[in-house]
Motif scaffolding. Structure first.
Motif, PDB file in Angstrom:
ATOM      1  N   PHE A   1      33.537  54.164  46.536  1.00 60.82           N
ATOM      2  CA  PHE A   1      33.452  54.748  45.200  1.00 60.82           C
ATOM      3  C   PHE A   1      34.166  56.097  45.115  1.00 60.82           C
ATOM      4  O   PHE A   1      34.790  56.405  44.104  1.00 60.82           O
ATOM      5  N   GLU A   2      34.114  56.846  46.191  1.00 59.17           N
ATOM      6  CA  GLU A   2      34.755  58.159  46.204  1.00 59.17           C
ATOM      7  C   GLU A   2      36.270  58.069  45.997  1.00 59.17           C
ATOM      8  O   GLU A   2      36.911  59.039  45.610  1.00 59.17           O
ATOM      9  N   ALA A   3      36.856  56.915  46.289  1.00 58.94           N
ATOM     10  CA  ALA A   3      38.304  56.722  46.136  1.00 58.94           C
ATOM     11  C   ALA A   3      38.656  56.031  44.816  1.00 58.94           C
ATOM     12  O   ALA A   3      39.767  55.518  44.655  1.00 58.94           O
ATOM     13  N   PHE A   4      37.723  56.032  43.868  1.00 56.46           N
ATOM     14  CA  PHE A   4      37.940  55.351  42.593  1.00 56.46           C
ATOM     15  C   PHE A   4      39.226  55.793  41.908  1.00 56.46           C
ATOM     16  O   PHE A   4      40.012  54.973  41.448  1.00 56.46           O
ATOM     17  N   ASN A   5      39.453  57.090  41.817  1.00 53.64           N
ATOM     18  CA  ASN A   5      40.650  57.591  41.125  1.00 53.64           C
ATOM     19  C   ASN A   5      41.934  57.109  41.795  1.00 53.64           C
ATOM     20  O   ASN A   5      42.903  56.750  41.115  1.00 53.64           O
ATOM     21  N   ASP A   6      41.948  57.098  43.132  1.00 58.30           N
ATOM     22  CA  ASP A   6      43.122  56.586  43.857  1.00 58.30           C
ATOM     23  C   ASP A   6      43.327  55.111  43.567  1.00 58.30           C
ATOM     24  O   ASP A   6      44.460  54.651  43.384  1.00 58.30           O
ATOM     25  N   ALA A   7      42.219  54.359  43.536  1.00 62.59           N
ATOM     26  CA  ALA A   7      42.308  52.924  43.253  1.00 62.59           C
ATOM     27  C   ALA A   7      42.846  52.685  41.839  1.00 62.59           C
ATOM     28  O   ALA A   7      43.695  51.812  41.631  1.00 62.59           O
ATOM     29  N   LEU A   8      42.371  53.460  40.892  1.00 66.67           N
ATOM     30  CA  LEU A   8      42.836  53.324  39.512  1.00 66.67           C
ATOM     31  C   LEU A   8      44.326  53.632  39.408  1.00 66.67           C
ATOM     32  O   LEU A   8      45.081  52.905  38.745  1.00 66.67           O
ATOM     33  N   GLU A   9      44.768  54.671  40.087  1.00 65.04           N
ATOM     34  CA  GLU A   9      46.197  55.015  40.083  1.00 65.04           C
ATOM     35  C   GLU A   9      47.033  53.908  40.715  1.00 65.04           C
ATOM     36  O   GLU A   9      48.109  53.587  40.237  1.00 65.04           O
ATOM     37  N   ARG A  10      46.535  53.328  41.799  1.00 64.78           N
ATOM     38  CA  ARG A  10      47.259  52.220  42.447  1.00 64.78           C
ATOM     39  C   ARG A  10      47.381  51.044  41.481  1.00 64.78           C
ATOM     40  O   ARG A  10      48.436  50.431  41.366  1.00 64.78           O
ATOM     41  N   GLN A  11      46.313  50.714  40.803  1.00 60.11           N
ATOM     42  CA  GLN A  11      46.335  49.591  39.864  1.00 60.11           C
ATOM     43  C   GLN A  11      47.309  49.880  38.726  1.00 60.11           C
ATOM     44  O   GLN A  11      48.117  49.028  38.360  1.00 60.11           O
ATOM     45  N   LYS A  12      47.256  51.084  38.168  1.00 57.47           N
ATOM     46  CA  LYS A  12      48.154  51.455  37.065  1.00 57.47           C
ATOM     47  C   LYS A  12      49.618  51.452  37.487  1.00 57.47           C
ATOM     48  O   LYS A  12      50.500  51.173  36.684  1.00 57.47           O
ATOM     49  N   SER A  13      49.873  51.797  38.748  1.00 62.43           N
ATOM     50  CA  SER A  13      51.251  51.912  39.226  1.00 62.43           C
ATOM     51  C   SER A  13      51.949  50.572  39.377  1.00 62.43           C
ATOM     52  O   SER A  13      53.165  50.514  39.478  1.00 62.43           O
ATOM     53  N   GLY A  14      51.179  49.495  39.422  1.00 60.92           N
ATOM     54  CA  GLY A  14      51.777  48.178  39.624  1.00 60.92           C
ATOM     55  C   GLY A  14      51.958  47.816  41.083  1.00 60.92           C
ATOM     56  O   GLY A  14      52.475  46.750  41.395  1.00 60.92           O
ATOM     57  N   ARG A  15      51.523  48.661  41.997  1.00 63.61           N
ATOM     58  CA  ARG A  15      51.679  48.371  43.432  1.00 63.61           C
ATOM     59  C   ARG A  15      50.585  47.452  43.966  1.00 63.61           C
ATOM     60  O   ARG A  15      50.750  46.851  45.017  1.00 63.61           O
ATOM     61  N   ALA A  16      49.458  47.362  43.269  1.00 60.38           N
ATOM     62  CA  ALA A  16      48.354  46.512  43.733  1.00 60.38           C
ATOM     63  C   ALA A  16      48.740  45.046  43.591  1.00 60.38           C
ATOM     64  O   ALA A  16      49.289  44.637  42.580  1.00 60.38           O
TER      65      ALA A  16
END
Length: 177
Positions: free
Chosen positions: A153-168
């Motif tokens: 959960f602490e990495a939520f913001n990083d996960a959201l950025e990864r998803q938005k970036s299209g790299r996921a």
């Protein structure tokens, strides 16, 4: 209110092109189109090419090294998940009487008419009966859910950025453990 869309392979319909850079939708769209009997044409990049092929795409163009508009032709349906320039180039692959459906940008009616095609935008909201069918397909293991990673959960913001970036490459699971 948007109507639910059914994916069926219509008699005499052979091809479906699919701009697949929005992996969250594209991963499912490829599988449902394949299961409906459509010949699925898709775009992806890098390791996504093999992923999309493994999910049922018949032909895949790596959009970073090839222009899908120079490879695909005489397509019945384009599902545009990208918009912008990709949508503009998608008209060229459609056959006369074909259809472009966008989930991002309303197509320009005059451009569609000039190409002799039908174009529309789809707005998707929660629709319980369809969602139940998706869940059943996942449970039966006939539709794959692709996971990119699990993060705390602490990495939520990083996960959201990864998803938005299209790299996921698929879903990111956020865990509270």
């Amino acid at each position: 209110m948007a109507r639910p869309v059914q994916c069926r392979a219509a008699q005499g319909r052979r091809n479906r092109a699919h701009s697949c850079r929005r992996r969250r939708v594209g991963i499912f769209a490829v599988q449902f189109a394949h299961k409906a009997g459509a010949r699925v044409l898709a775009t992806a990049s890098g390791d996504g090419v093999d992923l999309v092929r493994s999910l049922g795409a018949d032909d895949v163009v790596d959009y970073k090294s090839q222009d899908f508009a120079e490879v695909f032709a005489d397509v019945d349906l384009v599902l545009d998940l990208v918009g912008g320039e990709t949508q503009a180039r998608s008209y060229a692959v459609l056959k006369r009487g074909g259809r472009l459906v966008s989930s991002t940008t309303p197509p320009e009616e005059d451009v569609a008419k000039a190409h002799g095609v039908i174009a529309s935008i789809i707005y998707v909201g929660p629709y319980a009966p369809r969602l139940g069918e998706v869940v059943d397909a996942v449970v039966r293991d006939s539709v794959k859910v692709v996971f990119d990673r699990t993060v705390p959960f602490e990495a939520f913001n990083d996960a959201l950025e990864r998803q938005k970036s299209g790299r996921a490459r698929g879903k990111i699971v956020v865990s509270q453990d």
